[in-house]
Design an enzyme around this catalytic site. Structure first.
Site, PDB file in Angstrom:
ATOM      1  N   GLN A  23      -7.757  -2.289  -1.504  1.00 37.49           N
ATOM      2  CA  GLN A  23      -8.392  -3.253  -1.964  1.00 37.49           C
ATOM      3  C   GLN A  23      -9.964  -2.914  -0.779  1.00 37.49           C
ATOM      4  OE1 GLN A  23      -7.173  -7.583  -1.092  1.00 37.49           O
ATOM      5  NE2 GLN A  23      -7.707  -7.206  -3.331  1.00 37.49           N
ATOM      6  N   PHE A  24      -9.428  -2.595   0.605  1.00 43.51           N
ATOM      7  CA  PHE A  24     -10.729  -2.487   1.476  1.00 43.51           C
ATOM      8  C   PHE A  24     -10.366  -0.703   2.766  1.00 43.51           C
ATOM      9  CE2 PHE A  24     -11.641  -6.909   1.285  1.00 43.51           C
ATOM     10  CZ  PHE A  24     -13.017  -6.635   1.644  1.00 43.51           C
ATOM     11  N   ALA A  25     -10.912  -0.004   2.708  1.00 38.37           N
ATOM     12  CA  ALA A  25     -10.784   1.061   2.987  1.00 38.37           C
ATOM     13  C   ALA A  25      -9.759   1.053   4.422  1.00 38.37           C
ATOM     14  CB  ALA A  25     -12.055   2.324   3.749  1.00 38.37           C
ATOM     15  N   ASP A  26      -9.589  -0.096   5.400  1.00 40.73           N
ATOM     16  CA  ASP A  26      -8.790  -0.697   6.696  1.00 40.73           C
ATOM     17  C   ASP A  26      -7.589   0.021   6.195  1.00 40.73           C
ATOM     18  OD1 ASP A  26     -11.183  -1.651   8.249  1.00 40.73           O
ATOM     19  OD2 ASP A  26     -11.932  -2.075   5.970  1.00 40.73           O
ATOM     20  N   PHE A  27      -7.173  -1.439   5.144  1.00 38.87           N
ATOM     21  CA  PHE A  27      -5.847  -1.145   4.659  1.00 38.87           C
ATOM     22  C   PHE A  27      -4.927  -0.580   4.409  1.00 38.87           C
ATOM     23  CE2 PHE A  27      -7.452  -5.318   3.117  1.00 38.87           C
ATOM     24  CZ  PHE A  27      -7.997  -5.741   4.345  1.00 38.87           C
ATOM     25  N   HIS A  74     -12.224  -4.940   8.250  1.00 37.79           N
ATOM     26  CA  HIS A  74     -13.563  -4.957   7.060  1.00 37.79           C
ATOM     27  C   HIS A  74     -14.253  -4.453   6.324  1.00 37.79           C
ATOM     28  CE1 HIS A  74     -10.096  -8.329   5.978  1.00 37.79           C
ATOM     29  NE2 HIS A  74     -10.280  -7.874   4.987  1.00 37.79           N
ATOM     30  N   GLU A  77       0.689  -1.106   0.101  1.00 37.36           N
ATOM     31  CA  GLU A  77      -0.380  -0.036   0.521  1.00 37.36           C
ATOM     32  C   GLU A  77       0.683   1.173  -0.104  1.00 37.36           C
ATOM     33  OE1 GLU A  77      -0.852  -2.265   1.344  1.00 37.36           O
ATOM     34  OE2 GLU A  77      -3.179  -3.063   1.276  1.00 37.36           O
TER      35      GLU A  77
END
Ligand SMILES: Cc1ncc(C[n+]2csc(CCOP(=O)(O)OP(=O)(O)O)c2C)c(N)n1
Length: 658
Positions: free
Chosen positions: A419-423, A464, A397
Site C-alpha cells: 500500500q505504501f513502500a514503507d510497509f 508514508h 505483508e
C-alpha cells in the site's frame, strides 16, 4: 500405544514400517559420521518419524510438501535417491544447492518438496501460495506444510493461517509439538492449552493427533487430505510428540528432565509399531533383519557414491550467473498512437495490459479489489478480471509476499501492491531472504513484482514518505526499477512482469498525478538496466532517478546556460554503468542527486564506481546530493528542509565552478 489397522492392508502396514525405518537408520549412521567429524551439523528427528512419514504417505506425489529441519522422513518417503541427500549434506554437486546451502535448506520441483529457509515461519505463507495456485487452477490438490511449536510464535504463522482461512486455501498446517524449541520448553513458548486451539481464532478446523502413532497419523491425515481435495479449506493439525535428542547434536539435552525423556522413549514410534506388527504376525524377526539389512546396504552404497563425488570447484561466473534466472528481454515496440497520461494512469494501463496478456497473472494487495487500491491504480480491475485474480488481502505483508513466492513455485506470476513502500518492512524477511535467494539456492525463481508507492514531498510524515530502494539494491537476487516518467513506467512495468525474477517497482507518489506525458496506447516493453539520457551537454553529468530527475530538470530550466548531460537511471538494479561512465568521461564532472538520505544510498555506490572507473577523466570530486540524515518530517517547512531538492542548485553551481 493404541494401533488401529482397520482398512489397512498388510502391504501398507509393512510399507509404513519400512518408511519409518529408513530415516531412523540414516540418522543412526549420521550420528556416527558426526562423531567422526565427517558431517558438520545434524538436526535429529529421531522419535518424530511417524509424522513425516505418515503425512507424506497420505499425500499424492504431485502434491507439495514443505518440510522443516527434522523431517528427513518426508525426503526419504518421496524416494529421493540417498546419494543426492548425502551429497546435499556434504555440499556436493549432486545435492540440490551446488554447495550453496546446507542441511535441509533446499527444495526440489522434481519431488514437489519445498524446503525451509532458516527463519522457519516463511514457508507457511509459501504453502498458502501453492495452495492458492491449486485452487485457482482447480487442481484439487492439498499442500502440507510443517512447523515446530516454536515456529508458531512467529508472525508468519499467524498471517499464513489467517490468509489461508480467509481465502479457504487447501493447506494442511502441521505443527510438530515436540516439547522444546532449542532449549525453550513449551511453557515459555506459548500460553494456551493446545496449539490446535489457535485455529478457532482464525475460523479454522483443527485436530490433535498422536504424533508417535504412525497409523493414527496416516489414517487421519489421509482422511483430511481426501476431504480437502473435495472441499478446499485449511486444517490445522497439532501432532503431539517429543524431541528425543538435542536441538542439534552439539547442543545436547541437559535442560530436558530425564523422566520426560524416559516417558517419551517408551512411546518410540518405530519400536512400538514394530512390536505391534510382530504381535499381529505381520512382521517377524527374519523380515525385520532383511529389511534393515537392505536399508543399511542402500545407505552405505549411496554414502560411497557421495564420498566418491569430487568437491565443488568454485567458479565466480557460475555463482554470479545463478543469482537470477536467465531472462532474455523480449522487445515489444511501442505503437504510434499515443495519449496523454499521468504517471498513475500509465502504471494502471500497463498493469491492465499485462493482466490481459497473462490470463493467470494475479494481483494481491490491501484494498486493491473493488476499492481500486489507495491510489486507484487497480480501479475497475475487479470488473475486468474478477476477484480471483484481483485479490484484496488482509494486512499481512509477510504472508502475501510469501504467497507470491508460492504462486511462483506453482508457475503463476503475481504483482503485489504494497500500500505504501514503507510497509514493506512488515514483509521484509521474505523479500530479502526468500524471493531474493531462492534461485541462487535451489534454482527456484520468484516471479513476483512488488509495486512500491514511495517518496516524500506529500506531507505524509515518517511512515508514508520513505524511498527505501537502497534496502533492496544491496541484496543480490532482487531487481529494482524506479521510473520517473509515464512512458518509462508503463514499458518498464511490462518488462518487470515478464521478467521471471523478483522485481521491486518503485512508483513515486508525488509524481503520480503531477507528471504527464504522451504514452503509446498499446502494450510495449522497455529493457531493465538501461538509463535514459534526457539532455546532452559537455559541462557536467547529472545523475538522478525518481522525483529527483524532475528536481534536476527544473533546476536546469532556471539555468538554461548550463550545458549538462542529464541521466535518468530508470532502473537501479541492474544499473546502467555504461551510460554513466560514457557521460562522465565526456564531461569530467558528476553530480548525483538522490531523494533518500545520504549514507548507504545509491549515490554513494555510483560515486565510488565513477571514482574507480573514470578517475583519470575527472576534473572535480564526484558530488552526492541527498536528503538529511533524519526520519522524514511531516509538516511542509520541515519536509522542504529535509529534502535534497532545494540543495541541488547550489551544489551544482559549486561543482561547475570547481
Ligand atoms: C527467525 C528465527 N529465529 C530464531 C532462529 C533460531 N532457531 C532455529 S530452530 C529454533 C527452534 C525451533 O523450534 P521449533 O519450531 O519448535 O522446532 P524444533 O526445532 O523443535 O523442531 C530456533 C530458535 C531461527 N532459525 N530463525
Amino acid at each position: 500405544m493404541n494401533y488401529n489397522k482397520e482398512g489397512l492392508s498388510n502391504e501398507i502396514l509393512i510399507d509404513l514400517y519400512k518408511s519409518m525405518l529408513k530415516p531412523r537408520l540414516i540418522e543412526e549412521k549420521m550420528l556416527i559420521l558426526l562423531r567422526q567429524g565427517k558431517i558438520s551439523k545434524w538436526f535429529s528427528g529421531i522419535g518424530q518419524e511417524a509424522i513425516s512419514v505418515g503425512v507424506t504417505k497420505a499425500m499424492l506425489n504431485e502434491e507439495y510438501i514443505l518440510p522443516m529441519h527434522r523431517n528427513l522422513g518426508v525426503f526419504t518417503t518421496r524416494e529421493i535417491p540417498l546419494y543426492r541427500l548425502f551429497a546435499q549434506w556434504q555440499g556436493k554437486a549432486s545435492g540440490f544447492t551446488k554447495g550453496r546451502d546446507r542441511s535441509f535448506h533446499f527444495g526440489t520441483q522434481e519431488y514437489n518438496i519445498v524446503g525451509m529457509i532458516s527463519h522457519l515461519g516463511p514457508q507457511l505463507g509459501v504453502a498458502d501460495g501453492i495452495a492458492l495456485a491449486s485452487k485457482l487452477k482447480n487442481k484439487k490438490q492439498v499442500t502440507a506444510v510443517f512447523t515446530g511449536e516454536g515456529g508458531t510464535s512467529e508472525g508468519d504463522f499467524h498471517e499464513a493461517l489467517n490468509v489461508a482461512s480467509v481465502w479457504q486455501l487447501p493447506v494442511l498446517f502441521c505443527i510438530e509439538n515436540n516439547g522444546y524449541g532449542l532449549s525453550t520448553p513449551t511453557s515459555e513458548q506459548y500460553n494456551c492449552k493446545d496449539l490446535a486451539d489457535r485455529a478457532l481464532g482464525y475460523g479454522m478446523e483443527s485436530h490433535i493427533i498422536d504424533g508417535n502413532n504412525i497409523l493414527e497419523v496416516y489414517t487421519k491425515v489421509n482422511a483430511f487430505a481426501e476431504d480437502i481435495r473435495k472441499n478446499p479449506r485449511p486444517i490445522l493439525l497439532e501432532f503431539k510428540t517429543f524431541r528425543m535428542r538435542g536441538h542439534e547434536e552439539a547442543s545436547g539435552t541437559k535442560y530436558v528432565p530425564q523422566d520426560l525423556l524416559d516417558a517419551w522413549a517408551a512411546k518410540d514410534p518405530l519400536e512400538n509399531y514394530q512390536e505391534f506388527l510382530k504381535n499381529e504376525g505381520i512382521l517377524d524377526e527374519v523380515l525385520e533383519v532383511k529389511l534393515k539389512e537392505e536399508i543399511v546396504h542402500e545407505i552405505n552404497e549411496h554414502l560411497d557414491l557421495a564420498y566418491a563425488e569430487e568437491a565443488i570447484l568454485p567458479s565466480e561466473s557460475e555463482e554470479l550467473s545463478d543469482v537470477y534466472k536467465n531472462y532474455v528481454y523480449q522487445e515489444v515496440i511501442p505503437n504510434k498512437e499515443t495519449k496523454e497520461l499521468r504517471l498513475v494512469d500509465a502504471i494502471s494501463e500497463g498493469l491492465k495490459q499485462s493482466m490481459e496478456r497473462y490470463d493467470d497473472l494475479v494481483i494481491m494487495g490491501q484494498d486493491v479489489a473493488e476499492y481500486g487500491g489507495v491510489f486507484k491504480i487497480t480501479d475497475g480491475f475487479v470488473n475486468a478480471f474478477g476477484k480471483d485474480r484481483v485479490r484484496n488481502t488482509p494486512i499481512c505483508e509477510s504472508a502475501i509476499v510469501e504467497t507470491g513466492m508460492g504462486l511462483s513455485i506453482a508457475g503463476i506470476k503475481s504483482v503485489v501492491e504494497m500500500q505504501f513502500a514503507d510497509f514493506v518492512t512488515s514483509g521484509f524477511n521474505p523479500v530479502v531472504n526468500y524471493l531474493a535467494k531462492s534461485h541462487y539456492r535451489w534454482n527456484q525463481n520468484a516471479d513476483v513484482v512488488l509495486r512500491m508507492p514511495c517518496g516524500a514531498g506529500v506531507a505524509a510524515g515518517p511512515f508514508h514518505s520513505q524511498t527505501n530502494e537502497a534496502w533492496f539494491t544491496k541484496t543480490p537476487g532482487l531487481k529494482v526499477v524506479y521510473p520517473a516518467f509515464p512512458y518509462d513506467a508503463k514499458g518498464l512495468l511490462a518488462t518487470a512482469i515478464n521478467d521471471p525474477n523478483p522485481v521491486l517497482f518503485f512508483e513515486h507518489k508525488a509524481l503520480y498525478r503531477s507528471i504527464r506525458q504522451e504514452v503509446p496506447t498499446d502494450y510495449y516493453t522497455l529493457p531493465l538496466g538501461k538509463a535514459s539520457l534526457l539532455r546532452e551537454g559537455d559541462a557536467v553529468s547529472i545523475i538522478a532517478y525518481g522525483a529527483a530527475v524532475h528536481w534536476a530538470l527544473s533546476t536546469l530550466e532556471k539555468h538554461s546556460d548550463i550545458d549538462a548531460d542529464v541521466i535518468d537511471l530508470r532502473s537501479l538494479q541492474p544499473l546502467d554503468t555504461e551510460t554513466i561512465y560514457t557521460s562522465v568521461k565526456k564531461t569530467g564532472k558528476a553530480i548525483i542527486l538522490q531523494e533518500d538520505s545520504l549514507f548507504g544510498g545509491i549515490a554513494s555506490d555510483i560515486s565510488a564506481l565513477i571514482m574507480e572507473n573514470c578517475f583519470e577523466q575527472l576534473d572535480a570530486p564526484v558530488k552526492r546530493v541527498a536528503s538529511m540524515k533524519t526520519p522524514i518530517p511531516f509538516i511542509g517547512q520541515l519536509e522542504d528542509q529535509y529534502l535534497s531538492r532545494d540543495k541541488f542548485e547550489g551544489e551544482l553551481l559549486k561543482l561547475l565552478a570547481y
